[in-house]
Design a protein around this motif. Structure first.
Motif, PDB file in Angstrom:
ATOM      1  N   ALA A   1      -0.911   4.353   2.424  1.00  0.00           N
ATOM      2  CA  ALA A   1      -0.534   3.832   3.743  1.00  0.00           C
ATOM      3  C   ALA A   1       0.330   4.836   4.478  1.00  0.00           C
ATOM      4  O   ALA A   1       0.906   5.741   3.876  1.00  0.00           O
ATOM      5  CB  ALA A   1       0.230   2.522   3.577  1.00  0.00           C
TER       6      ALA A   1
ATOM      7  N   SER B   1      -2.923   0.961   6.507  1.00  0.00           N
ATOM      8  CA  SER B   1      -3.219   1.165   5.086  1.00  0.00           C
ATOM      9  C   SER B   1      -4.705   1.402   4.915  1.00  0.00           C
ATOM     10  O   SER B   1      -5.535   0.828   5.607  1.00  0.00           O
ATOM     11  CB  SER B   1      -2.741   0.002   4.224  1.00  0.00           C
ATOM     12  OG  SER B   1      -3.059  -1.230   4.757  1.00  0.00           O
TER      13      SER B   1
ATOM     14  N   TYR C   1       0.827  -1.200   0.000  1.00  0.00           N
ATOM     15  CA  TYR C   1       0.000   0.000   0.000  1.00  0.00           C
ATOM     16  C   TYR C   1       0.868   1.260   0.000  1.00  0.00           C
ATOM     17  O   TYR C   1       0.374   2.342  -0.240  1.00  0.00           O
ATOM     18  CB  TYR C   1      -0.946   0.013   1.200  1.00  0.00           C
ATOM     19  CG  TYR C   1      -2.146  -0.887   1.010  1.00  0.00           C
ATOM     20  CD1 TYR C   1      -3.288  -0.416   0.357  1.00  0.00           C
ATOM     21  CD2 TYR C   1      -2.152  -2.192   1.477  1.00  0.00           C
ATOM     22  CE1 TYR C   1      -4.397  -1.228   0.186  1.00  0.00           C
ATOM     23  CE2 TYR C   1      -3.255  -3.014   1.306  1.00  0.00           C
ATOM     24  CZ  TYR C   1      -4.375  -2.524   0.656  1.00  0.00           C
ATOM     25  OH  TYR C   1      -5.472  -3.333   0.475  1.00  0.00           O
TER      26      TYR C   1
END
Length: 193
Positions: free
Chosen positions: A85, A158, A51
């Motif tokens: 993230a 994330s 992410y």
């Protein structure tokens, strides 16, 4: 090139403004800028799926799905050149309400996630340690329950890739209010229509 979402940068700045008590130097119990990451480093890029990477850095691996894209329609539909993230490194801070550290943050956040608090609804996963000895994962989709040992000293959050990050700002604000470092709710970016 993978970039950070503006609201993730805003959440990061909010945390650094209050948890980096010695901004001109690296101090053990401060959250220093290099411990609050959004865009993936060389190790993330080498792995090819995170992410922390945007679509320009995600790559298929032989015989394996790209979990940060393929397991959720929200991730497939939201894939663009933004990371989705944020990592938060170890900190320990004393406030009028007590002493709080990363593990207190983790317990607080995972409790909100399990209760499906509205500010957590864009979170896909939290990889964290409750105590600095074990690693756990809260996964909205229920697919994974652990992570690697790097998460003993940092927490990974994330968001689904279609999220704009405004809830990450709200979570940072909510935590800082919870521990007594700020008193007012900050103005946040309005979610995309």
């Amino acid at each position: 090139m993978t970039a950070a979402k503006p609201n993730h940068l805003k959440a990061r700045r909010l945390l650094l403004d209050h948890l980096d008590r010695h901004p001109d130097r690296t101090v053990k119990n401060d959250l220093d800028p290099h411990e609050a990451g959004i865009v993936g480093d060389a190790a993330h890029k080498a792995g090819g799926d995170s992410y922390h990477l945007g679509k320009d850095r995600i790559r298929a691996r032989a015989g394996r799905d790209r979990y940060s894209v393929d397991e959720s329609r929200r991730d497939r539909d939201g894939l663009d050149d933004h990371a989705s993230a944020m990592d938060i490194g170890f900190f320990k801070v004393r406030t009028p309400r007590g002493t709080f550290d990363l593990y207190d943050f983790n317990a607080w956040l995972v409790e909100l996630c399990k209760a499906d608090h509205p500010d957590t609804r864009d979170l896909r996963e939290v990889i964290y340690s409750p105590d600095g000895r074990t690693v756990r994962r809260w996964d909205r989709l229920g697919r994974r329950s652990s992570g690697d040992d790097s998460h003993l000293t940092h927490t990974h959050l994330s968001e689904h890739r279609d999220a704009d990050g405004h809830r990450m700002v709200r979570l940072a604000n909510r935590w800082l209010r919870h521990i007594g470092l700020i008193t007012a709710k900050i103005q946040e970016e309005a979610p995309a229509a």
